[in-house]
Motif scaffolding. Sequence first.
Motif, short mmCIF file in Angstrom:
data_model
loop_
_atom_site.label_atom_id
_atom_site.label_comp_id
_atom_site.label_asym_id
_atom_site.label_seq_id
_atom_site.Cartn_x
_atom_site.Cartn_y
_atom_site.Cartn_z
N PRO A 94 0.82 -1.16 0.02
CA PRO A 94 0.23 -0.35 -0.08
C PRO A 94 0.99 1.64 0.09
CG PRO A 94 -0.77 -1.95 2.08
CD PRO A 94 0.41 -1.39 1.77
N VAL A 95 0.56 2.67 -0.59
CA VAL A 95 0.85 3.56 -0.69
C VAL A 95 -0.32 4.85 -1.00
CG1 VAL A 95 1.89 5.78 -2.70
CG2 VAL A 95 2.46 2.53 -2.64
N ALA A 96 0.49 5.54 -0.08
CA ALA A 96 -0.70 6.93 0.47
C ALA A 96 -0.35 7.69 -0.73
CB ALA A 96 -0.70 7.54 1.39
N VAL A 97 -1.00 8.21 -1.39
CA VAL A 97 -0.93 9.28 -2.66
C VAL A 97 -1.63 10.49 -2.27
CG1 VAL A 97 -2.26 10.24 -4.58
CG2 VAL A 97 -1.61 7.71 -4.49
N VAL A 98 -0.45 11.76 -1.38
CA VAL A 98 -0.87 13.19 -1.10
C VAL A 98 -1.13 14.07 -1.83
CG1 VAL A 98 -0.45 14.36 0.68
CG2 VAL A 98 0.05 12.47 1.46
N ILE A 99 -2.14 14.52 -1.54
CA ILE A 99 -2.50 15.91 -3.04
C ILE A 99 -3.01 17.12 -2.44
CG2 ILE A 99 -3.73 16.85 -5.38
CD1 ILE A 99 -3.82 13.27 -5.92
N LEU A 157 -6.09 7.78 -0.27
CA LEU A 157 -6.01 9.20 -0.95
C LEU A 157 -5.76 9.94 -0.37
CD1 LEU A 157 -5.83 10.63 -3.60
CD2 LEU A 157 -8.35 10.37 -3.70
N PHE A 158 -5.26 10.85 -0.14
CA PHE A 158 -5.73 11.80 0.86
C PHE A 158 -5.31 13.29 -0.19
CE2 PHE A 158 -3.09 14.99 4.19
CZ PHE A 158 -4.03 15.35 4.67
N LYS A 206 -8.63 2.28 -0.35
CA LYS A 206 -8.75 1.22 -1.83
C LYS A 206 -9.24 0.26 -1.67
CE LYS A 206 -6.68 -0.30 -6.75
NZ LYS A 206 -5.66 0.08 -7.44
N PRO A 207 -10.13 0.04 -1.88
CA PRO A 207 -10.75 -1.42 -1.36
C PRO A 207 -9.97 -2.94 -1.71
CG PRO A 207 -12.87 0.10 -2.63
CD PRO A 207 -11.74 0.69 -3.07
#
Length: 275
Positions: free
Chosen positions: A155-160, A190-191, A274-275
């Motif tokens: 898992p990766v957190a995408v920060v925008i 997603l943040f 993300k499921p």
Amino acid sequence: MNDAAPQWPPPGIDPEVPSTARVYDAALGGKNNFKADREAVEVFERLIPQVREATWLNRKALIRGIQYLVRGAGIDQILDIGCGLPTEQNTHQVAQEINPDTRVVYVDNDPMVLSHGRALLADNRTTTVVTADLRDPVGILENAEVRAHLDFDRPVAVVIVGMIMQIHENEKPDDIIAALMAPLVSGSHLFLTAWPDTGDPAQRGLSQGCLETLGNGWIRPVERLQKHFLGMPMVPPGLEYVSRWYPEEPDRKVPEFEEFEPYERTQMAGIAVKP
């Protein structure tokens, strides 16, 4: 050994033209900006006098969001797109204070961010900065340095944060977000923060200031902002005004909208999984 001093400003920078990263830095009281950037902040202040408070509100949302991702969700890989210039506290500092092994990739299209970031991170082996553009999500994901630094099998957190409002509807912001999330595994997050449009004067002032100085910065109805999360499950309290958004404390007593200062009506935040 080459003792020549590095070129300043770095190649690709026009100090006469304000940039998003440097204007943000100037509003936060930083020193990595030029006269044009500080003059842009003055334009903002005429339209929304509390713009500096609004900028810090966004920064505090970033900090709370990263704390939740690392401590609450157990994320140890972060892709921070549109990171801006070094300002205390940065994403990697917040994350690595909780988990020193958290890997962070900063992405920005401003050459000054790359120059400052690489100097700041010279001794940090778990954090790097690359030059790329949110409008090119495939280019970000296929960047060799990004691929070397992050393991896309986990898992990766995408920060925008403070960025999606700079993408016009004609550029299909949801398609950009979908392209970023598509290759990521289940459990990725997603943040993002965004600017709502409920007809409030402060919201319109913030948008007008951004359009006048930077040529972008669009507010959108709250229902439209919800679509940025692509229908993915939201972390409580969902998409919420930043002053009411505490993902690590979903039961926290928060102020009512009617109690907000004008600048507190300008920004919302949310995290989806993300499921």
